[in-house]
Design a protein around this motif. Structure first.
Motif, PDB file in Angstrom:
ATOM      1  N   LEU A  12      19.853 -50.253 -16.878  1.00  0.00           N
ATOM      2  CA  LEU A  12      19.516 -51.555 -17.454  1.00  0.00           C
ATOM      3  C   LEU A  12      20.782 -52.306 -17.847  1.00  0.00           C
ATOM      4  O   LEU A  12      20.861 -53.529 -17.725  1.00  0.00           O
ATOM      5  N   ALA A  13      21.797 -51.580 -18.289  1.00  0.00           N
ATOM      6  CA  ALA A  13      23.058 -52.212 -18.673  1.00  0.00           C
ATOM      7  C   ALA A  13      23.698 -52.939 -17.489  1.00  0.00           C
ATOM      8  O   ALA A  13      24.276 -54.017 -17.645  1.00  0.00           O
ATOM      9  N   SER A  14      23.607 -52.369 -16.291  1.00  0.00           N
ATOM     10  CA  SER A  14      24.148 -53.033 -15.097  1.00  0.00           C
ATOM     11  C   SER A  14      23.440 -54.351 -14.852  1.00  0.00           C
ATOM     12  O   SER A  14      24.059 -55.357 -14.489  1.00  0.00           O
ATOM     13  N   LEU A  15      22.123 -54.340 -15.053  1.00  0.00           N
ATOM     14  CA  LEU A  15      21.350 -55.568 -14.879  1.00  0.00           C
ATOM     15  C   LEU A  15      21.785 -56.617 -15.900  1.00  0.00           C
ATOM     16  O   LEU A  15      21.957 -57.794 -15.572  1.00  0.00           O
ATOM     17  N   MET A  16      21.976 -56.184 -17.133  1.00  0.00           N
ATOM     18  CA  MET A  16      22.407 -57.107 -18.175  1.00  0.00           C
ATOM     19  C   MET A  16      23.754 -57.747 -17.837  1.00  0.00           C
ATOM     20  O   MET A  16      24.035 -58.882 -18.221  1.00  0.00           O
ATOM     21  N   ALA A  17      24.589 -56.998 -17.106  1.00  0.00           N
ATOM     22  CA  ALA A  17      25.923 -57.478 -16.756  1.00  0.00           C
ATOM     23  C   ALA A  17      25.910 -58.447 -15.578  1.00  0.00           C
ATOM     24  O   ALA A  17      26.960 -58.959 -15.196  1.00  0.00           O
ATOM     25  N   GLY A  18      24.728 -58.697 -15.004  1.00  0.00           N
ATOM     26  CA  GLY A  18      24.627 -59.684 -13.937  1.00  0.00           C
ATOM     27  C   GLY A  18      24.631 -59.125 -12.529  1.00  0.00           C
ATOM     28  O   GLY A  18      24.781 -59.878 -11.564  1.00  0.00           O
ATOM     29  N   ALA A 139      24.787 -64.334 -17.035  1.00  0.00           N
ATOM     30  CA  ALA A 139      24.391 -63.075 -17.667  1.00  0.00           C
ATOM     31  C   ALA A 139      22.877 -63.051 -17.854  1.00  0.00           C
ATOM     32  O   ALA A 139      22.231 -64.089 -18.036  1.00  0.00           O
ATOM     33  N   PHE A 140      22.313 -61.856 -17.824  1.00  0.00           N
ATOM     34  CA  PHE A 140      20.865 -61.694 -17.954  1.00  0.00           C
ATOM     35  C   PHE A 140      20.355 -62.338 -19.238  1.00  0.00           C
ATOM     36  O   PHE A 140      19.295 -62.972 -19.251  1.00  0.00           O
ATOM     37  N   ALA A 141      21.097 -62.168 -20.326  1.00  0.00           N
ATOM     38  CA  ALA A 141      20.668 -62.727 -21.614  1.00  0.00           C
ATOM     39  C   ALA A 141      20.546 -64.242 -21.550  1.00  0.00           C
ATOM     40  O   ALA A 141      19.690 -64.834 -22.225  1.00  0.00           O
ATOM     41  N   LEU A 230      26.849 -55.510 -23.923  1.00  0.00           N
ATOM     42  CA  LEU A 230      25.641 -55.131 -23.188  1.00  0.00           C
ATOM     43  C   LEU A 230      24.551 -54.657 -24.138  1.00  0.00           C
ATOM     44  O   LEU A 230      23.374 -54.977 -23.953  1.00  0.00           O
ATOM     45  N   ARG A 231      24.928 -53.909 -25.145  1.00  0.00           N
ATOM     46  CA  ARG A 231      23.934 -53.455 -26.119  1.00  0.00           C
ATOM     47  C   ARG A 231      23.303 -54.645 -26.855  1.00  0.00           C
ATOM     48  O   ARG A 231      22.093 -54.669 -27.080  1.00  0.00           O
ATOM     49  N   GLN A 232      24.114 -55.631 -27.195  1.00  0.00           N
ATOM     50  CA  GLN A 232      23.595 -56.831 -27.851  1.00  0.00           C
ATOM     51  C   GLN A 232      22.656 -57.585 -26.926  1.00  0.00           C
ATOM     52  O   GLN A 232      21.599 -58.070 -27.342  1.00  0.00           O
ATOM     53  N   ASP A 233      23.032 -57.686 -25.655  1.00  0.00           N
ATOM     54  CA  ASP A 233      22.222 -58.416 -24.685  1.00  0.00           C
ATOM     55  C   ASP A 233      20.884 -57.725 -24.441  1.00  0.00           C
ATOM     56  O   ASP A 233      19.848 -58.400 -24.282  1.00  0.00           O
ATOM     57  N   ALA A 235      19.252 -55.887 -26.607  1.00  0.00           N
ATOM     58  CA  ALA A 235      18.436 -56.146 -27.803  1.00  0.00           C
ATOM     59  C   ALA A 235      17.860 -57.544 -27.795  1.00  0.00           C
ATOM     60  O   ALA A 235      16.708 -57.768 -28.175  1.00  0.00           O
ATOM     61  N   THR A 236      18.645 -58.510 -27.318  1.00  0.00           N
ATOM     62  CA  THR A 236      18.191 -59.909 -27.283  1.00  0.00           C
ATOM     63  C   THR A 236      17.148 -60.134 -26.205  1.00  0.00           C
ATOM     64  O   THR A 236      16.144 -60.815 -26.423  1.00  0.00           O
ATOM     65  N   SER A 237      17.331 -59.517 -25.035  1.00  0.00           N
ATOM     66  CA  SER A 237      16.499 -59.823 -23.867  1.00  0.00           C
ATOM     67  C   SER A 237      15.221 -59.013 -23.811  1.00  0.00           C
ATOM     68  O   SER A 237      14.209 -59.470 -23.282  1.00  0.00           O
ATOM     69  N   GLU A 238      15.242 -57.794 -24.329  1.00  0.00           N
ATOM     70  CA  GLU A 238      14.100 -56.897 -24.168  1.00  0.00           C
ATOM     71  C   GLU A 238      13.244 -56.824 -25.422  1.00  0.00           C
ATOM     72  O   GLU A 238      12.166 -56.343 -25.406  1.00  0.00           O
TER      73      GLU A 238
END
Length: 238
Positions: A12-18, A139-141, A230-233, A235-238
């Motif tokens: 999921l972190a890779s996805l958050m990174a775009g 970015a995903f967020a 990525l951890r912040q993103d 939390a924000t997105s999911e």
């Protein structure tokens, strides 16, 4: 006893990174499980895998749309399991999502193992959203700020997904990650909140995690991940 293996392509972190480009054929993913969640090439909507069949939920104007997929598509991120329930129980009273989640956790037995979930029933309210298709770059967020949301009332369908231990946050999202598909295959998406009236719950404790990497993706190999961001993103997105 059948070993229940959670197969996850990418993190999921890779996805958050775009990293949105599909890196595994859907047909290959389906070899590893009959229940799961994820997204599609260029994060085009929500992937729902139920009973071995794959569906895409997308937002089109003022309504949600569900498309059954033929396996030719690709995924940048997805998780599947061959779901075999260890526990099953009925829901015979109206419950909020928070109340049901509390009841589920009382059945888990441990906070350190993944659980796969399949909850079929009638829902007084189902509130979903779906990520919008995006080019590489944002970015995903940022993309997630403009996700369409839809609510359906008095709908029959199935929740599918996973509960992830805090230990594995970043590999997936810690806690619940659920997608919904209506029985008529007309409504679905990433679950925001719901009220269930009655239903049947299936829980399976995951025995092992296979983390599959997009080893042929140059973008993944060259990515420079800011783990704290990525951890912040997530939390924000999911």
């Amino acid at each position: 006893m059948v070993e229940k293996v959670l197969f996850q392509h990418n993190t999921l972190a890779s996805l958050m990174a775009g990293l949105y480009r599909g890196t595994m054929p859907l047909s290959q993913l389906l070899e590893h499980g009959d229940l799961g969640i994820g997204t599609l090439d260029y994060i085009d909507g929500e992937l729902i895998i139920l009973d071995g069949k794959a569906y895409q939920a997308i937002g089109t104007g003022d309504k949600a749309q569900v498309i059954q997929l033929d396996g030719s598509q690709t995924v940048p991120y997805a998780a599947v399991v061959k779901h075999v329930a260890d526990q099953s129980f009925a829901i015979n009273q109206e419950m909020s999502d928070l109340d049901l989640k509390e009841k589920l956790e009382a059945h888990f037995g441990t906070a350190n193992l993944f659980q796969s979930l399949k909850i079929t029933g009638r829902f007084k309210k189902m509130h979903v959203r779906m990520i919008q298709k995006s080019d590489i770059g944002p970015a995903f967020a940022e993309v997630a700020k403009n996700q369409p949301e839809y609510t359906e009332e008095e709908v029959d369908g199935t929740l599918v997904g996973f509960w992830t231990p805090e230990l594995f946050h970043g590999v997936s999202v810690a806690g619940y990650h659920l997608h919904f598909l209506s029985d008529d295959k007309q409504f679905g998406g990433h679950v925001m909140d719901f009220q269930i009236q009655k239903g049947q719950v299936e829980i399976a404790q995951i025995d092992a995690l296979v983390q599959d990497f997009p080893k042929n993706s140059q973008a993944f190999k060259e990515a420079n991940f800011d783990v704290d961001q990525l951890r912040q993103d997530i939390a924000t997105s999911e």
